[in-house]
Design an enzyme around this catalytic site. Sequence first.
Site, mmCIF file in Angstrom:
data_model
loop_
_atom_site.group_PDB
_atom_site.id
_atom_site.type_symbol
_atom_site.label_atom_id
_atom_site.label_comp_id
_atom_site.label_asym_id
_atom_site.label_seq_id
_atom_site.Cartn_x
_atom_site.Cartn_y
_atom_site.Cartn_z
ATOM 1 C CB CYS A 89 0.382 6.441 11.633
ATOM 2 S SG CYS A 89 1.499 5.439 11.937
ATOM 3 C CD GLU A 108 -3.145 -1.221 2.228
ATOM 4 O OE1 GLU A 108 -4.048 -1.945 1.766
ATOM 5 O OE2 GLU A 108 -2.510 -0.470 3.232
ATOM 6 C CB CYS A 122 5.456 -2.646 16.459
ATOM 7 S SG CYS A 122 7.032 -2.129 15.942
ATOM 8 N N GLY A 178 6.275 -2.302 6.141
ATOM 9 C CA GLY A 178 8.255 -2.607 6.282
ATOM 10 C C GLY A 178 8.867 -1.202 7.023
ATOM 11 C CD GLU A 179 13.051 -0.641 10.213
ATOM 12 O OE1 GLU A 179 13.891 0.181 9.408
ATOM 13 O OE2 GLU A 179 12.969 -0.185 11.340
ATOM 14 C CB CYS A 200 2.600 -2.171 13.429
ATOM 15 S SG CYS A 200 2.490 -1.722 11.267
ATOM 16 C CB CYS A 243 6.465 -4.954 8.980
ATOM 17 S SG CYS A 243 8.214 -4.176 9.654
ATOM 18 C CB CYS A 268 2.902 7.558 3.662
ATOM 19 S SG CYS A 268 3.830 5.751 4.864
ATOM 20 C CG LEU A 296 11.484 6.434 21.821
ATOM 21 C CD1 LEU A 296 12.533 6.148 21.996
ATOM 22 C CD2 LEU A 296 12.256 7.485 22.283
ATOM 23 C CG HIS A 297 6.539 3.411 19.590
ATOM 24 N ND1 HIS A 297 5.479 4.443 19.451
ATOM 25 C CD2 HIS A 297 7.490 2.745 18.042
ATOM 26 C CE1 HIS A 297 5.589 4.440 17.637
ATOM 27 N NE2 HIS A 297 6.198 3.867 17.135
#
Length: 359
Positions: free
Chosen positions: A327, A72, A96, A148-149, A99, A92, A85, A203-204
């Site tokens: 997000c 996407e 996380c 993805g990272e 996510c 991924c 984006c 970070l989170h």
Amino acid sequence: MGEKRFRATQLFRWIHQRGAQDFAAMSDLAKSLREKLAGKAEIRPLPIVTEQISTDGTVKWLFDVGAGNAVETVFIPEDDRGTLCVSSQAGCAVGCRFCSTGHQGFSRNLTTGEILAQLWMAEHKLRARLGLKPGERAITNVVMMGMGEPLQNYNALVPALRVMLDDHAYGLSRRRVTVSTSGVVPMMDRLREDCPVALAVSLHAPIDALRDDLVPLNRKYPIAELMQACLRYLEAAPRDFITFEYCMLDGVNDTEDHARALLALVNGRGPNRVPCKLNLIPFNPFPASGLLRSPREQVMRFAKILQDGGLVTTVRKTRGDDIDAACGQLAGEVQDRTRASERMKRLPVPIVPLGSPLR
């Protein structure tokens, strides 16, 4: 192919600046070269599976990348910019907890061409739709914040970034291209050397005990190492700050004590202080997460503590959530070859006491 260098520049401009899909249309190339190119190469867009337009003008495309995988891409229009984006992987592997993409598992890395094809299609499709004049751009900013990272697909990412920056292609400023990472420390150092663009770090959590659970990569590269990598990156970055992203999770990482711990982490005195901006992100719930969005009042209290402590802090406006384009919502219908959904069926994220020691 034995051609002169300026021919490559002409070809670059036709494809990326003009959106050409047919070598025959490239009128300033010799006919013999056009025929030679047609026999050796093709300009092939990614097939569009779906296109959705939000009530706020956000556009989301689902692209077919083969073998049952789709990725996407989201366009976010604003008064002073148009932001795309872009995805870097089908799925991924970071996993996380908050996510949706991570819950789908990991299928494969995208190629450089597949990364660029998202920008190519969006730019030229939007130019036509918006009736822009020659030389006017629809997309002014690119954020590698899709599926993805990015830093786990480094070898495909960097050539794509260089095309985005190239004046013969999209001519974007390094300040307007952002790579978002969950904290792959060695690749942050490589990006600093190879192609430093703006950097955003997911970070989170302000302490390792909590971040270990929310962002599993933290077990390999804990917060202290991540902060030092951020400081090293700033030596070459086009901006003089790092953007820290912080997803607000109700009762998990959103208390006033968490805010004070976050302030102490990034705003310490002396050489360990990390010049930064904080971007607080309202969590976009999905059923498998077991998590809830922090109430707006709590988000604003959290933000005020940071602002009073001298940190530039913004609360991200949720865009495109009616089409699952906000997000953390990008899932892309990837095939789950890593049994991520099974592995991530755990107990709810624990509330870790802030007295837990930092590693």
